[in-house]
Design a protein around this motif. Structure first.
Motif, mmCIF file in Angstrom:
data_model
loop_
_atom_site.group_PDB
_atom_site.id
_atom_site.type_symbol
_atom_site.label_atom_id
_atom_site.label_comp_id
_atom_site.label_asym_id
_atom_site.label_seq_id
_atom_site.Cartn_x
_atom_site.Cartn_y
_atom_site.Cartn_z
ATOM 1 N N SER A 274 0.819 -1.208 0.000
ATOM 2 C CA SER A 274 0.000 0.000 0.000
ATOM 3 C C SER A 274 0.851 1.256 0.000
ATOM 4 C CB SER A 274 -0.918 -0.007 1.239
ATOM 5 O OG SER A 274 -1.360 1.313 1.528
ATOM 6 N N GLU A 275 0.558 2.101 -0.953
ATOM 7 C CA GLU A 275 1.228 3.394 -1.042
ATOM 8 C C GLU A 275 1.100 4.174 0.278
ATOM 9 O OE1 GLU A 275 2.484 4.481 -4.181
ATOM 10 O OE2 GLU A 275 3.384 6.120 -3.014
ATOM 11 N N ARG A 359 -1.719 -6.240 -8.366
ATOM 12 C CA ARG A 359 -1.054 -5.341 -7.417
ATOM 13 C C ARG A 359 -2.036 -4.337 -6.795
ATOM 14 N NH1 ARG A 359 4.385 -3.996 -6.940
ATOM 15 N NH2 ARG A 359 5.050 -5.159 -8.755
ATOM 16 N N ARG A 360 -2.870 -3.782 -7.663
ATOM 17 C CA ARG A 360 -3.836 -2.778 -7.193
ATOM 18 C C ARG A 360 -4.863 -3.381 -6.250
ATOM 19 N NH1 ARG A 360 -4.363 1.763 -10.359
ATOM 20 N NH2 ARG A 360 -2.268 2.615 -10.494
ATOM 21 N N GLY A 361 -5.276 -4.596 -6.587
ATOM 22 C CA GLY A 361 -6.278 -5.264 -5.755
ATOM 23 C C GLY A 361 -5.748 -5.512 -4.355
ATOM 24 N N GLU A 363 -3.426 -3.820 -2.890
ATOM 25 C CA GLU A 363 -3.339 -2.501 -2.249
ATOM 26 C C GLU A 363 -4.706 -2.063 -1.713
ATOM 27 O OE1 GLU A 363 -1.989 0.723 -4.797
ATOM 28 O OE2 GLU A 363 -1.390 1.848 -2.999
ATOM 29 N N THR A 364 -5.731 -2.233 -2.549
ATOM 30 C CA THR A 364 -7.081 -1.849 -2.127
ATOM 31 C C THR A 364 -7.516 -2.655 -0.911
ATOM 32 O OG1 THR A 364 -7.598 -1.372 -4.426
ATOM 33 C CG2 THR A 364 -9.465 -1.561 -2.926
ATOM 34 N N ASP A 367 -5.741 -1.312 2.156
ATOM 35 C CA ASP A 367 -6.295 0.002 2.511
ATOM 36 C C ASP A 367 -7.691 -0.119 3.113
ATOM 37 O OD1 ASP A 367 -3.999 1.208 1.699
ATOM 38 O OD2 ASP A 367 -4.763 1.863 -0.254
#
Ligand SMILES: *Cc1c(COP(=O)(O)O)cnc(C)c1O
Length: 464
Positions: A274-275, A359-361, A363-364, A367
């Protein structure tokens, strides 16, 4: 016709698997709305399982239906959205489905020759995870049952490497006369770390404890002088507060001294995805080994821990096995990195989860869990409860005005059916411990859980 002849009939299997899918579907449909903790009757009815081992083979569909009828209502709804006890994880549908297929494959994966497909998917998971966690090139992964085992493997690699550097090969010479190693860890290391240390021959009295700050973080300024026979064990995600050690400072000191650093990152290592949360694990990539669970934050099916080690040879040496029938290859032989030989192909469902989320999933997902924890803390605080930790990740520690209130609210919450939380002691005070771990948890779930807390306090006559 005996049962083994019957089982050869393709219809037999088809009917059975369809029934299993139907029961599981029904279960998952109900799990979001039913009581989180099973009612007394369901637990009482477990006695209906009692009886001697049957003498004769029976009908597997009937067996499955029994399991569903008696077993399903007595489960704890951990795969629903309002189970906050322990740092768990719901199971993502993608992982469940892949696991079903994989179990149909029935792969036992110790060596490449036993299952090339599993070797391939393990390799991919290894590469993806090393990349996602930002670990050094050449880091290897062993796929084991959970973080307890992963930690044991990481510490075994450390023990091997540190002793080997001192000219003592423990695989040859054993431990009894070996040079003494030091173990340095925070007062709040997870119980599984002490278990692993005990298995590996490091007693409690031998370990050097570093005091922790109010969040449970190892106080870096209190680290003893490190040297090249020291193993330092750190934590990414305190099991109560969710706090992260200061890896940057610890790794600085360890690097100068030549110590080995292990990171217990059971649920917290995923902060790397996560960013927004990445700052929490800054510097952890400079450690030597890491342990992490895919069944917690990532919500892969249970039984999925991973040991990661920067020094491939140290891990392989610590886990080595030879035998005339063991046929190593030039490809990935999974058992090189794990204590087990026979092993289910758990990387298959891990691969499916990572491939599905991307990757985005991931991260989501991370978060989402953190946002729900923030929502929990804000709403409970608003309602007059005390929040005892800095909510940096998915963990929230709650208390009422008095210890007696806290205990009775916890009891009422556990009996409520609408949600379930655990208890713990935190800074000498009983607390209610909330772990937001399931992909299913919605804002509405958190609101309902907070209402349950408020109602519990009111019913105990403690409302302000
Ligand atoms: C859960 C947990 C462990 C143990 O992991 P298992 O998968 O249950 O064996 C170790 N350390 C921490 C911080 C944990 O949260």
């Amino acid at each position: 016709m005996d049962i083994f002849e019957k089982m050869q009939d393709p219809e037999y299997q088809k009917v059975l698997l369809k029934e299993a899918a139907a029961c599981a579907g029904q279960y998952l449909d109900s799990v979001v709305s039913r009581d989180v903790y099973p009612p007394d009757k369901a637990i009482h009815d477990l006695e209906l399982f009692d009886g001697p081992l049957p003498e004769l083979p029976g009908d597997p569909v009937a067996v499955l239906q029994d399991l569903h009828r008696l077993g399903s209502p007595a489960t704890v709804a951990q795969s629903g959205g309002r189970y906050f006890g322990f740092v768990n994880g719901g199971t993502l549908p993608a992982g469940l489905a892949a696991k079903w297929l994989c179990e149909a494959w029935g792969q036992n994966y110790a060596l490449y020759v036993m299952s090339p497909v599993t070797a391939k998917l393990e390799s991919l998971c290894e590469a993806w995870l090393v990349d996602m966690f930002g670990l050094p090139h050449g880091t290897v992964a062993g796929f084991v049952s959970g973080t307890s085992t992963a930690t044991m493997c990481g510490l075994a690699a450390a023990r091997h490497a540190l002793l080997d550097r001192l000219g003592w090969n423990p695989a040859e010479k054993g431990l009894f006369d070996a040079p003494r190693l030091r173990v340095v860890l925070g007062d709040q290391a997870h119980s599984s770390v002490f278990k692993a240390l005990a298995i590996l021959g490091f007693g409690k009295a031998q370990t050097e404890h570093v005091p922790v700050d109010k969040e449970g973080r190892l106080r870096t300024e209190n680290l003893p002088r490190l040297d090249d026979r020291t193993l330092v064990i750190t934590q990414a995600g305190n099991v109560n507060s969710g706090a992260f050690d200061d890896f940057q400072a610890i790794c600085d000191k360890a690097a100068r001294a030549g110590s080995w650093v292990h990171v217990d990152g059971a649920f917290g290592l995923w902060a790397a995805a996560s960013e927004k949360k990445r700052r929490l694990i800054r510097g952890m990539e400079r450690a030597d080994s890491w342990s992490v669970d895919a069944h917690k934050t990532l919500n892969a099916p249970y039984d999925s821990g991973i040991v990661l080690c920067r020094h491939a040879q140290a891990l392989v040496s610590a886990m080595q096995a030879t035998g005339s029938y063991i046929q190593y290859s030039d490809n990935r032989d999974g058992m090189l990195y794990t204590p087990e030989m026979s092993r289910r192909a758990r990387a298959v469902e891990l691969w499916a989860v990572l491939k599905t989320l991307g990757r985005r999933g991931v991260e989501t997902l991370v978060d989402r869990l953190c946002e729900r924890a923030d929502q929990f803390a804000a709403a409970l605080s608003q309602a007059g409860f005390r929040i005892l930790n800095e909510v940096v990740f998915n963990q929230v520690m709650v208390a009422c005005d008095t210890e007696a209130e806290t205990k009775s609210v916890l009891q009422a919450v556990q009996r409520s059916g609408t949600c379930w939380c655990g208890g713990a002691m935190w800074r000498n005070e009983p607390v209610i411990r909330i772990s937001v771990c399931s992909w299913r948890t919605t804002e509405a779930d958190v609101r309902l859980a907070v209402d349950t807390f408020v109602k519990a306090r009111k019913e105990k006559g403690m409302d302000r």
